[in-house]
Scaffold this motif. Structure first.
Motif, PDB file in Angstrom:
ATOM      1  N   ALA A 195      -8.287  -1.959   6.642  1.00 42.29           N
ATOM      2  CA  ALA A 195      -9.258  -1.443   5.678  1.00 42.29           C
ATOM      3  C   ALA A 195     -10.479  -2.345   5.542  1.00 42.29           C
ATOM      4  CB  ALA A 195      -8.587  -1.271   4.316  1.00 42.29           C
ATOM      5  N   ASP A 214      -9.086   2.635   5.746  1.00 37.26           N
ATOM      6  CA  ASP A 214      -9.222   3.460   4.542  1.00 37.26           C
ATOM      7  C   ASP A 214      -9.841   2.580   3.456  1.00 37.26           C
ATOM      8  OD1 ASP A 214      -8.902   4.816   2.164  1.00 37.26           O
ATOM      9  OD2 ASP A 214      -6.803   5.342   2.493  1.00 37.26           O
ATOM     10  N   GLN A 234       1.534  -1.058  -6.656  1.00 37.74           N
ATOM     11  CA  GLN A 234       1.192  -1.899  -5.506  1.00 37.74           C
ATOM     12  C   GLN A 234       1.111  -3.371  -5.906  1.00 37.74           C
ATOM     13  OE1 GLN A 234      -2.434  -0.134  -4.094  1.00 37.74           O
ATOM     14  NE2 GLN A 234      -1.408   1.693  -3.290  1.00 37.74           N
ATOM     15  N   ASP A 259      -3.070  -3.339   3.669  1.00 36.56           N
ATOM     16  CA  ASP A 259      -4.280  -2.579   3.996  1.00 36.56           C
ATOM     17  C   ASP A 259      -4.232  -2.110   5.450  1.00 36.56           C
ATOM     18  OD1 ASP A 259      -4.931  -3.251   1.428  1.00 36.56           O
ATOM     19  OD2 ASP A 259      -6.583  -4.579   1.934  1.00 36.56           O
ATOM     20  N   ASN A 278       0.814  -1.222   0.000  1.00 37.46           N
ATOM     21  CA  ASN A 278       0.000   0.000   0.000  1.00 37.46           C
ATOM     22  C   ASN A 278       0.841   1.263   0.000  1.00 37.46           C
ATOM     23  OD1 ASN A 278      -1.404  -2.191   1.883  1.00 37.46           O
ATOM     24  ND2 ASN A 278      -3.006  -1.123   0.751  1.00 37.46           N
ATOM     25  N   GLU A 312      -7.945   1.200   0.340  1.00 38.90           N
ATOM     26  CA  GLU A 312      -6.890   0.195   0.416  1.00 38.90           C
ATOM     27  C   GLU A 312      -7.518  -1.167   0.104  1.00 38.90           C
ATOM     28  OE1 GLU A 312      -4.508   0.462   3.967  1.00 38.90           O
ATOM     29  OE2 GLU A 312      -3.550   2.274   3.194  1.00 38.90           O
ATOM     30  N   ARG A 313      -7.086  -1.774  -1.015  1.00 34.90           N
ATOM     31  CA  ARG A 313      -7.780  -2.956  -1.535  1.00 34.90           C
ATOM     32  C   ARG A 313      -6.804  -4.034  -2.001  1.00 34.90           C
ATOM     33  NH1 ARG A 313     -13.602  -3.504  -1.904  1.00 34.90           N
ATOM     34  NH2 ARG A 313     -14.423  -1.546  -1.045  1.00 34.90           N
TER      35      ARG A 313
END
Length: 425
Positions: free
Chosen positions: A258, A229, A202, A225, A194, A232-233
């Motif tokens: 996240a 947030d 990423q 993550d 991240n 963030e995936r």
């Protein structure tokens, strides 16, 4: 020594400990458990005896996520003239760079050694520790941590992760430094995808982590993550790559904050993939504060319900990110009981909290969870508390860490005292 003497003498005896609800004695000889059970110490003599008085006996605790290279470095912030009060992530990151730019191998080894001694005093037998490796600190932090590991091998087993804190794409040179650390004995490869500048970078970071893991035949211990947030995936692509690379059961994901912010349908889909991939999720209950956005405890209960192994760790300790901490697994477990929360599970919640710092924590660290049995290695921790609930209450009392049949560390029992008013009992 005659045969009869062999059976009636030992190196260490633990009398009257509680194991799985039963009162047992433990007889230790030549670094192994010679006998274990009710009355097992009857007629046996030993130069060292622990009167457990009903206290719990358990395999040593495991600290599943920590940064021994940074530990105890907060005291340097003032003398270096660095800003003292920061909450925003970019400023905290810069202060960390400024701090570690001053690290030396011997200084890191000294702080990491103090960190390991503190862990041992709390009954921790295994520590999973990340060491920063990047173009700011080079291999200095890693080498200092490895020096501390060797010097304290009798106390604690330290499993070291080569951790590219500053990234792999945005920090050219970090990839080769991580590879050098793995070649020099790092146990796992880490990452923080991240922290890269774009989603494409990423994913490249993730791919490079898996490439290094396969190249050196090691597991993965990755921070992913981090924050609460919703943008963030990376947990989902981490799970997909774990399956694609056949690394089920070899990946530990730290923080995963996240996930708390995802829509429920997205969260269910991602959690199912994490379960399929056999990823262990390690959260840090102390991460409910200290930075913005805070890092959270993920969807721990939903992960557990899906069959995911969830562990709880310390994370940072008296460093740039965290001013507090004492490495006590009972404090970590109790914070998790409140933060997840596990309170609605009554006694089952206490048992789950205990697992977070014992069996689950061992899996997160990539080590087997020991079983106390006759013939097994004599590694265990003896507590003063007689129940799991009392253990999490963390009332005063002695705690001892035994490794290889020797009492190597512990803490003395102290009583809370106050004068009673006249006429009271």
């Amino acid at each position: 020594m005659t045969a009869s003497e062999t059976t009636t003498t030992a190196d260490l005896i633990v009398e009257g400990a509680t194991l799985d609800g039963a009162t047992v004695d433990v007889v230790v000889r030549d670094g192994r458990i010679a006998a274990l059970g009710p009355g097992a110490a009857g007629g046996v003599t030993a130069p060292e005896r622990i009167a457990a008085a009903g206290g719990l006996i358990t395999p040593p605790f495991t600290e599943p996520h920590s940064h021994p290279d940074k530990a105890l470095s907060r005291r340097s912030i003032g003398p270096l003239g660095l800003p003292a009060r920061l909450t925003e992530r970019p400023a905290l990151m810069q202060r960390q760079r400024d701090l570690k730019a001053t690290f030396t191998r011997d200084e890191v080894a000294g702080r990491a050694g103090a960190f390991l001694r503190l862990a041992a005093s709390q009954g921790v037998g295994t520590v999973a520790g990340q060491a920063d490796i990047d173009t700011v600190t080079g291999l200095t932090s890693f080498e200092g941590v490895m020096d501390a590991r060797e010097a304290h091998a009798d106390l604690v087993e330290l499993r070291v992760t080569a951790f590219p804190q500053e990234g792999l794409v945005q920090d050219p040179g970090a990839y080769d430094l991580v590879a050098a650390a793995l070649a020099a004995g790092a146990h796992r490869v880490g990452g923080w995808p991240n922290n890269e500048r774009s989603f494409e970078d990423q994913l490249t970071h993730l791919d490079q982590v898996f490439e290094l893991a396969e190249r050196f035949g090691v597991g993965i211990d990755i921070n992913v993550d981090y924050f609460t947030d919703p943008t963030e995936r990376l947990l989902e692509p981490l799970a997909e790559r774990t399956v694609a690379h056949g690394m089920q059961g070899l990946v530990n994901a730290n923080h995963v904050g996240a996930l708390e912010t995802y829509p429920d349908d997205d969260a269910r889909r991602v959690i199912a993939k994490v379960a399929e991939a056999g990823i262990v999720v390690t959260v840090c209950p102390s991460n409910l504060g200290g930075s913005y956005p805070y890092r959270g405890v993920s969807r721990a209960n939903e992960l557990l319900a899906a069959g995911v192994t969830v562990a709880a760790g310390t994370g940072n300790l008296q460093d740039n990110w965290e001013p507090f901490g004492n490495l006590d697994p009972m404090d970590t477990a109790r914070m998790a009981w409140h933060a997840f929360p596990l309170s609605d599970e009554d006694d089952r919640g206490v048992a789950t909290a205990w697992q977070l710092v014992t069996g689950h924590a061992a899996r997160a660290a990539g080590v087997p969870y020991g079983e106390l049995r006759a013939g097994g290695r004599a590694d265990f921790t003896v507590l003063a508390a007689t129940t799991l609930t009392d253990a999490l209450r963390n009332e005063p009392g002695p705690r001892r860490l035994v490794r290889g049949g020797r009492v190597v560390a512990g803490r003395a029992g102290e009583l809370w005292t106050a004068p009673a008013p006249a006429g009271t009992r």
